[in-house]
Design an enzyme around this catalytic site. Structure first.
Site, PDB file in Angstrom:
ATOM      1  CD  GLU A  52      46.703  42.424  57.874  1.00 13.53           C
ATOM      2  OE1 GLU A  52      47.629  43.202  58.105  1.00 13.53           O
ATOM      3  OE2 GLU A  52      46.476  41.857  56.782  1.00 13.53           O
TER       4      GLU A  52
ATOM      5  CD  GLU B 126      47.875  45.607  54.106  1.00 12.41           C
ATOM      6  OE1 GLU B 126      47.796  45.573  55.453  1.00 12.41           O
ATOM      7  OE2 GLU B 126      48.991  45.611  53.780  1.00 12.41           O
TER       8      GLU B 126
END
Length: 441
Positions: free
Chosen positions: A333, A213
């Site tokens: 995710e 991320e």
């Protein structure tokens, strides 16, 4: 019956028996060869993943702490349990951390200085994954402070006397970039102490993730992060040209695509320095990654609006992967927290089923929806690690059934013919017709 005829009939029967035995032996040998062949590198062909020339659609999961648990003999068994339970419902890819910087049970204690016992724990994770035919996406650093991340690199830099003002200096300062490159080199060139296979040569590894991320909020233009991605993707490929590489993005649209801004979950998403299409057009990046967290991005109180967002968010990125990027996209995710107001297991199952259905709608068209990875799968007895998103398959029968059914559907597509198949295209049509007749798509 004459003796000659009798002998001829016996001879014919023996010949037939020999042929059958030889056929069985041939099939067994061929099957063994196929099993070996199947465990080859995952590759990319256009907007699809392939293994040994056949499609490879992913139903997978995240369990980030595997290396840390493997580093302690009292918890190492949980790694095996995780793979056992995941394999039992057909999950084929696991995303996990190949980093732990300067923290408890650190892999990298200081720049380029490693704890050999923890590295051996990562070796164990890789070797154990192969036993259960699970491939690994290994992430190389964190954007966040957990497990060290870019802030730890900045701390190391400051300790070395560098003049650093922001954690985002991680992306631009030459010394910090050299620290990261040294870590990449150490991991990719690691020789597994259990298998004696170098990581960069091991088909168990699905691919490398540059960062979990990444965000560079100090530069909303995205230029700083873009330059880092361009440098690091090529660097990884210079060491390991065999494996696939992805960035680790959440999927936010940036300033280069203002016409996509309305697809973002909120206005802030356009200001964090990431840019989905621009970032993924970088040389050396093989597939796209997207995360899905409407309960974090839109509102914590869950609602039907979250499901609708999930559908449109996924479809937009699948379309972009097909129309602009020519690469597969993995929704790396996704999940919902049990701590959210209004949460119940039925809603979680609905969200998971929504993700799976959207993937299948792409899959049946040969589209870019390459797969998805649940966040996150835990074995029993690890509740103290739960961030609210943990799924214990053995305690969640309805969820396990959804996961298992999706695995079976994807495996049907994964068994479609390659050029080596004797059945030709007939097999594909029979399978697809049977699938559609049962209205499972």
């Amino acid at each position: 019956m004459s003796m000659r005829l009798f002998n001829y009939s016996i001879g014919g029967a023996l010949l037939l028996l020999c042929r059958k035995v030889l056929h069985v032996l041939y099939c067994q040998i061929l099957r063994g060869e196929m099993e070996d062949e199947e465990w080859t590198m995952v590759q990319k062909s256009g907007n699809q993943f392939v293994v040994n020339g056949q499609p490879f659609y992913v139903n997978g999961f995240n369990t980030y702490w595997l290396m840390v648990f493997a580093a302690d003999q009292s918890t190492r068994g949980k790694v095996t349990e995780t793979f056992q339970q995941a394999s039992a419902v057909g999950l084929s890819v696991c995303r996990t951390w190949a980093f732990n910087d300067g923290q408890w049970r650190a892999l990298q204690k200081t720049p380029a200085v490693y704890d050999e016992d923890v590295f051996k724990a990562l070796d164990f994770v890789v070797s154990e994954a192969k036993k259960y035919k699970i491939r690994l996406i290994l992430s190389l650093v964190n954007n966040w402070e957990a497990y060290g991340g870019k802030s730890q690199y900045v701390k190391w830099g400051k300790a070395a006397g560098l003049n650093l003002t922001s954690d985002d200096d991680f992306f631009s300062h030459p010394t910090l970039k050299s620290y990261y490159k040294a870590h990449v080199k150490a991991v990719l060139n690691r020789v597994n102490t259990f298998t004696n296979i170098t990581y960069k040569d091991d088909p168990t590894i699905f691919g490398w993730e540059l960062m979990n991320e990444p965000r560079c909020e100090s530069d909303p233009s995205g230029d700083k992060l873009q330059a880092w991605i361009e440098e690091m993707a090529v660097y990884v490929k210079s060491i390991d040209p065999k494996h696939l590489v992805e960035i680790g993005l959440e999927g936010f649209y940036g300033l280069s695509t203002p016409n996509r801004a309305h697809i973002n979950p909120n206005s802030y998403a356009q200001q964090v320095g990431t840019d989905f299409i621009r970032n993924h057009q970088v040389l050396g990046v093989d597939f796209a990654s997207v995360h899905i967290y409407p309960d974090s991005w839109i509102s914590q109180s869950i609602s039907d609006a979250h499901v609708e967002f999930t559908k449109s968010w996924m479809q937009s990125h699948i379309d972009d992967a097909e129309n602009y990027l020519n690469m597969p996209v993995i929704f790396a995710e996704f999940g919902v927290s049990a701590k959210d107001p209004g949460y119940n297991s039925t809603y979680r199952d609905t969200l998971i089923a929504t993700v799976y259905k959207t993937i299948l709608n792409s899959t049946k068209k040969g589209g870019a929806g390459g797969g998805s990875l649940l966040w996150q799968v835990f074995p029993e007895g690890t509740d103290y690690m739960d961030d609210g998103y943990a799924i214990v398959l053995s305690k969640s029968l309805s969820t396990s059934n959804i996961v298992s059914l999706h695995s079976k559907k994807l495996n049907t597509f994964n068994s479609f013919c390659s050029w080596k198949c004797h059945w030709g295209c007939r097999k594909k049509h029979v399978l697809l017709d049977d699938f559609q007749s049962r209205d499972e798509l």
